[in-house]
Design an enzyme around this catalytic site. Structure first.
Site, mmCIF file in Angstrom:
data_model
loop_
_atom_site.group_PDB
_atom_site.id
_atom_site.type_symbol
_atom_site.label_atom_id
_atom_site.label_comp_id
_atom_site.label_asym_id
_atom_site.label_seq_id
_atom_site.Cartn_x
_atom_site.Cartn_y
_atom_site.Cartn_z
ATOM 1 N N HIS A 129 106.706 123.243 117.400
ATOM 2 C CA HIS A 129 107.724 123.583 116.400
ATOM 3 C C HIS A 129 107.128 123.590 114.995
ATOM 4 O O HIS A 129 106.285 122.765 114.663
ATOM 5 C CB HIS A 129 108.861 122.558 116.432
ATOM 6 N N ALA A 176 93.439 110.414 133.591
ATOM 7 C CA ALA A 176 94.884 110.167 133.596
ATOM 8 C C ALA A 176 95.347 109.665 132.232
ATOM 9 O O ALA A 176 94.692 108.840 131.601
ATOM 10 C CB ALA A 176 95.221 109.141 134.671
ATOM 11 N N THR A 181 93.476 117.516 122.658
ATOM 12 C CA THR A 181 93.805 118.215 121.417
ATOM 13 C C THR A 181 92.711 119.184 120.984
ATOM 14 O O THR A 181 92.933 120.009 120.105
ATOM 15 C CB THR A 181 94.041 117.209 120.275
ATOM 16 N N LYS A 182 91.513 119.061 121.596
ATOM 17 C CA LYS A 182 90.379 119.916 121.236
ATOM 18 C C LYS A 182 89.708 120.434 122.499
ATOM 19 O O LYS A 182 89.895 119.882 123.589
ATOM 20 C CB LYS A 182 89.366 119.132 120.388
#
Length: 201
Positions: A129, A176, A181-182
């Protein structure tokens, strides 16, 4: 043929004839149920190969025809949610396992390479968002998208989260509970929040 007969005899020896029959009947019913679901989804414009196994309840949503593409011999676990909203596309390769209660949600493009295994309760998305305008609520500001690509022969552990813009190379293990994020290079193991490479395979 002799090999299959030998395997059946071994199974009967371990489980008993009645249990083997019930087990085989359950597999047959699961496959017939899956074929019925796939036929219904194809009529609605989904591109799902008939060899795919849809287990239990699944939720599929697409805004455009052929936004959801699932190729040969993939298995989709129960209570999964696969969504191609807006102009989003999802491509799930051959022999991929998407285990129970996993969400895959695209507004641009998510690709998953063949032979990849995704454990239960994972979340994969290519959008987020917008939130910068303080005069509007988050839901009024739309989305920002960035494609996700997951390579071949990848193993993603339970409760992992794959965020927008990430490319995961071939033969990668994601631990796990990791939050990716990269990008993660091929032939490596990544764990943690945010996920970091801890070794090369």
């Amino acid at each position: 043929m002799d090999r299959y007969i030998k395997q059946i005899i071994e199974i009967i020896g371990r489980k008993g004839a009645l249990e083997t029959f019930i087990y085989a009947l359950k597999i047959l019913l699961d496959k017939l149920t899956s074929l019925f679901k796939i036929t219904f989804l194809k009529l609605r414009g989904y591109n799902i190969n008939y060899s795919v196994l849809l287990k239990g309840n699944n939720f599929f949503f697409q805004s455009t025809k052929h936004a959801i593409n699932i190729y040969k011999h993939a298995t989709i676990g129960k209570n999964t949610r696969i969504s191609g909203g807006g102009s989003g596309k999802v491509y799930i390769g051959e022999n991929v396992l998407v285990d129970d209660c996993t969400f895959i949600m695209a507004h641009e493009k998510i690709e998953i390479g063949k032979n990849t295994k995704i454990a239960a309760f994972c979340f994969i998305t290519d959008f987020n968002h917008k939130y910068q305008d303080l005069n509007l609520s988050v839901v009024e500001q739309g989305y920002v998208t960035n494609p996700v690509k997951i390579g071949k022969n990848v193993w993603i552990g339970t409760h992992a989260i794959i965020l927008p813009g990430v490319t995961i190379g071939d033969r990668v293990v994601i631990g796990a509970g990791s939050v990716v994020t990269k990008d993660v290079p091929a032939n490596s193991v990544a764990v943690g929040n945010p996920a970091k490479v801890i070794k090369h395979i």
